[in-house]
Design a protein around this motif. Structure first.
Motif, short mmCIF file in Angstrom:
data_model
loop_
_atom_site.label_atom_id
_atom_site.label_comp_id
_atom_site.label_asym_id
_atom_site.label_seq_id
_atom_site.Cartn_x
_atom_site.Cartn_y
_atom_site.Cartn_z
N SER A 194 -12.18 27.26 -39.26
CA SER A 194 -12.99 27.16 -40.43
C SER A 194 -13.63 28.44 -40.72
O SER A 194 -13.86 29.41 -39.99
CB SER A 194 -14.05 26.14 -39.76
OG SER A 194 -15.32 26.12 -40.85
N THR B 238 -13.80 17.15 -36.89
CA THR B 238 -15.11 16.58 -37.27
C THR B 238 -14.99 15.34 -37.79
O THR B 238 -15.94 14.68 -37.57
CB THR B 238 -15.67 17.61 -38.34
OG1 THR B 238 -15.18 18.84 -37.86
CG2 THR B 238 -16.89 17.63 -38.74
N PHE C 251 -19.15 21.61 -31.63
CA PHE C 251 -19.77 21.09 -32.32
C PHE C 251 -21.49 20.98 -32.07
O PHE C 251 -21.67 20.98 -31.08
CB PHE C 251 -19.51 19.76 -32.70
CG PHE C 251 -18.05 19.48 -32.98
CD1 PHE C 251 -17.70 19.48 -34.27
CD2 PHE C 251 -16.98 19.41 -32.11
CE1 PHE C 251 -16.32 19.37 -34.91
CE2 PHE C 251 -15.73 19.40 -32.48
CZ PHE C 251 -15.39 19.19 -34.06
N ASP C 252 -22.32 20.61 -33.22
CA ASP C 252 -23.56 20.41 -32.99
C ASP C 252 -23.79 18.80 -33.27
O ASP C 252 -23.60 18.57 -34.63
CB ASP C 252 -24.35 21.40 -33.76
CG ASP C 252 -26.06 20.81 -33.73
OD1 ASP C 252 -26.09 19.63 -33.32
OD2 ASP C 252 -26.84 21.52 -34.19
N ARG D 276 -26.44 17.70 -35.66
CA ARG D 276 -26.51 18.09 -37.16
C ARG D 276 -24.99 17.46 -37.77
O ARG D 276 -24.66 17.79 -38.91
CB ARG D 276 -26.31 19.38 -37.41
CG ARG D 276 -27.87 20.27 -37.19
CD ARG D 276 -27.69 21.65 -37.52
NE ARG D 276 -28.77 22.31 -37.01
CZ ARG D 276 -29.19 23.67 -36.97
NH1 ARG D 276 -28.41 24.28 -37.40
NH2 ARG D 276 -30.12 23.97 -36.57
N GLN D 277 -24.10 16.90 -36.88
CA GLN D 277 -22.82 16.39 -37.13
C GLN D 277 -21.90 17.63 -37.77
O GLN D 277 -21.23 17.54 -38.94
CB GLN D 277 -22.85 15.27 -37.96
CG GLN D 277 -23.77 14.33 -37.39
CD GLN D 277 -23.22 12.83 -37.93
OE1 GLN D 277 -22.60 12.77 -38.73
NE2 GLN D 277 -23.83 11.88 -37.26
N GLU D 278 -21.93 18.86 -37.09
CA GLU D 278 -21.61 20.02 -37.94
C GLU D 278 -20.73 20.94 -36.85
O GLU D 278 -20.92 21.05 -35.71
CB GLU D 278 -22.74 20.92 -38.22
CG GLU D 278 -22.54 22.27 -39.17
CD GLU D 278 -23.60 23.08 -39.30
OE1 GLU D 278 -23.55 23.91 -39.92
OE2 GLU D 278 -24.69 22.50 -38.76
N ILE E 261 -18.59 29.06 -41.59
CA ILE E 261 -19.39 29.01 -40.51
C ILE E 261 -20.60 29.88 -40.86
O ILE E 261 -20.52 31.22 -41.13
CB ILE E 261 -18.86 29.35 -39.19
CG1 ILE E 261 -18.05 28.21 -38.91
CG2 ILE E 261 -19.89 29.59 -37.91
CD1 ILE E 261 -17.09 28.49 -37.63
#
Lengths: 452, 201
Positions: A24, A101, A136-137, A140-142, A27
């Motif tokens: 990705s 994700t 992942f967090d 934060r769904q990130e 970021i």
């Protein structure tokens, strides 16, 4: 001149051979709010690392996937920043777990309190190992970080550790310690009367794995010190019946005699930003610290006071040198300004303060202090003089050395009887034995950030 | 050795005495009743010669006896001197100099020992000596290596001031690496904080 067991550090080369592809690009890399820099080890971040997913058919992949996930758990837990959530508490069945994700059910991770989630996929095709990892967090769904590594199957550990390094960098902004190594003196027997020979310099990975003997066994070996791209080790040995300084090239396995002046040649230390070393010599009848060129010639005498001056250690910029001197009557730490040559006493507490090592990241010095006959590890702030004690109530704790990122400290301790190597976080938490091997281990030195 | 010499001496005496006895017996052989003056003179001369020979032999024996005794005495004296020298050398080697904890200064006792050592070194100017500095197990390795060096150096300084040629002396430090005795108590530590002497090579 001396024959050494030859070995090569293939790992370093392999790491170069492994290439990675960012998964990705969007970021935001400036968010380091996951780890509280001031108190990084008191609140440990709960992390979930489910067993990685085999992305191709075959039992080998599954084994590699399981082993890699365990390896990553162990390596990240080692830093002291994290609390690994037991896999038994996971709400997601391993067979149903998703690793990308848009498919991950973040709620099932936030429900168990996972502040971070790491997923992984393993593919093995035509003898090539490919692993992809994502951080992942869940709240934060990130996705914070994603990397794919391709290499030979034997590079599994280096791929996993490389991602661990990325995780730490993402969370703290600093390179981790996963590529670092620790040198130490190992002795075969109990330290008794003379003839307790069989001492040698050993090197292991940051976590005590991959132990290798790098010098010949001999009667006396002391104070190994890393230098020059972490490829060379300087130390004092009595190979020629005399305390001389030798340097071993870990790549070639060759050893050369560096300094053999009359009297003692001890406590070598590379000077940051220079090819030279500082060491204590006594050829003038007094134990003083000298600067030596890279060929071992005398460049400059740094200390001139009568009595013992020993164990130089430098600030990361090389502008200041801390050392031990008994000019006041007992061994205490002093700091010298390298430009002006001015010296000030740093420690006033305790009657015996030795073995200083300047932090690679800040103006703090870790050292061994003796009080009532017991030696413990202390850290002193060079600016304020504030002291914090890191070990207590357990044998003698000596010879501390910082990890290259300044987050951990390795030291020797007799808390369980014979001298063994231990590690702890920079705040003194999470003290545990680094490695198990027969005999005694002491005088550890953790490799430098980029090699001094 | 001495006994052998005595036996030889006694045997020699017996031999000489028996010879003398034979000679004196010969003298007593019955003389012919009528002897000429010539014969008498000849006899007297022979007797004289025998007497002289006897005296000479006795003299030789006596001289031999005296030289044997001298040799004995000389050998005894030499052995004694050798023994004394060896004892002095042994004492020089075995006597150690002890220190206080984290201290390289010389105690009064250490100075006494070193005065004796200085005397021996002055009497043996050809002796080449290595002074070893040692520490107890307490404290840290690197500092103890330097402290051991400091101890060896203060011993050397004292000896040079006491008239020993500095070129006879070299120093080496072993820090806490070579304890003299095992043990983790003050008794052991006190024996391990020391300077030792050995000869070069």
């Amino acid at each position: 001149m001396l024959k050494r067991p030859r070995f090569t550090f293939k790992i370093m080369i392999c790491i170069l051979a492994v290439f990675f592809v960012p998964l990705s690009s969007g970021i935001c890399s400036e968010e380091y709010d996951y780890i509280n820099i001031a108190e990084p080890f008191t609140h440990k971040i709960p992390v979930a690392i489910p067993v990685f997913k085999a992305l191709s058919e075959g039992s080998t992949q599954e084994r590699v996937a399981q082993k890699s996930a365990d390896m990553m758990q162990e390596a990240l837990a080692y830093t002291g920043y994290f609390k690994m959530i037991d896999r038994g508490a996971f709400l997601v069945e391993p067979a149903e777990q998703e690793i990308v994700t848009d498919k991950i059910d973040f709620g099932s991770w936030t429900d168990i309190g996972a502040e971070l989630l790491i997923t992984g996929g393993v593919r093995m095709e035509a003898g090539v190992l490919q692993m992809e990892f994502r951080l992942f967090d869940p709240f934060r769904q990130e996705m914070l970080l994603g990397k794919r590594y391709t290499g030979k199957p034997e590079n599994q550990r280096s791929m996993v550790l490389r991602f661990c390094g990325e995780v730490i960098k993402r969370l703290t902004g600093k390179a981790g310690l996963f590529k670092s190594r620790i040198a130490f003196v190992g002795s075969a027997g109990d330290s008794g009367t003379s003839g307790n020979g069989g001492k040698a310099v050993y090197v292991c990975d940051f976590d005590g794995k991959n132990i290798k003997q790098v010098t010949e066994s001999q009667d006396i070996v002391v104070s190994p010190a890393w230098g020059r791209e972490n490829r060379f080790l300087a130390y004092t040995a009595y190979s020629d019946s005399h305390p001389n300084i030798y340097i071993t090239d870990l790549d070639s396995g060759e050893t050369s005699r560096f300094a053999a002046y009359k009297g003692i040649n001890i406590t070598p230390q590379w000077v940051p930003g220079s090819s030279g070393l500082a060491a204590t010599l006594s050829f003038e009848g007094d134990e003083d610290i000298y600067l030596l060129t890279d060929t071992g010639k005398i460049d400059k005498r740094l200390t001139k006071s009568w009595g013992v001056d020993v164990s130089p250690t430098f600030s990361p910029d090389g502008e200041k040198m801390a050392f031990v001197s008994n000019r006041s009557g007992s061994p205490q730490l002093y700091v010298m300004d390298m430009k002006s040559g001015s010296i000030r006493r740093l420690t006033y507490e305790g009657e015996y303060n030795t073995q200083p090592e300047w932090s690679p990241v800040e103006d703090k010095i870790v050292y061994s202090g003796m009080k009532k006959g017991r030696t413990d590890i202390y850290v002193i702030d060079v600016g304020t003089g504030e002291i914090s004690r890191l070990t207590r109530d357990g044998g003698n704790n000596e010879a501390p050395s910082w990890s290259p990122d300044g987050s951990m400290i390795v030291f020797s301790s007799t808390r369980n009887g014979p001298s063994r190597l231990f590690v702890m976080t920079a705040s003194g938490t999470d003290q545990r034995m680094l490695l198990e091997m027969p005999g005694q281990q002491k005088l550890p030195d953790w490799s430098s950030p980029a090699g001094k | 050795m001495i006994k052998k010499f005595n036996i030889k001496f006694i045997l020699a005496c017996i031999l000489v005495l028996s010879f003398a006895f034979v000679v004196s017996c010969a003298k007593k052989t019955p003389e012919p009743q009528a002897t000429s003056a010539e014969q008498q003179t000849e006899m007297a001369e022979k007797e004289k010669a025998a007497e002289a020979e006897k005296k000479q032999r006795q003299l030789e024996e006596q001289e031999e006896e005296i030289s044997e005794q001298e040799l004995e005495a000389r050998k005894k004296a030499e052995a004694k001197a050798k023994k004394e020298a060896a004892e002095a050398k042994d004492q020089f080697l075995s006597e150690k100099v002890y220190f206080e904890f984290d201290d390289s200064s010389l105690t009064a006792e250490a100075r006494d020992v070193l005065r004796r050592k200085a005397e021996w070194l002055r009497n043996n100017p050809e002796a080449c000596v290595i002074i070893e500095g040692h520490c107890d197990e307490r404290g840290t390795d690197e500092y103890n290596l330097a402290l051991g060096s400091r101890r060896a150096e203060s011993v050397k300084e004292f000896l040079v001031k006491a008239g020993v040629n500095a070129s006879q002396l070299t120093t080496i430090s072993y820090g806490e690496e070579k304890p003299a005795v095992k043990g983790h108590n003050e008794e052991a530590w006190a024996k391990n904080r020391r300077a030792e002497f050995r000869f070069c090579n």
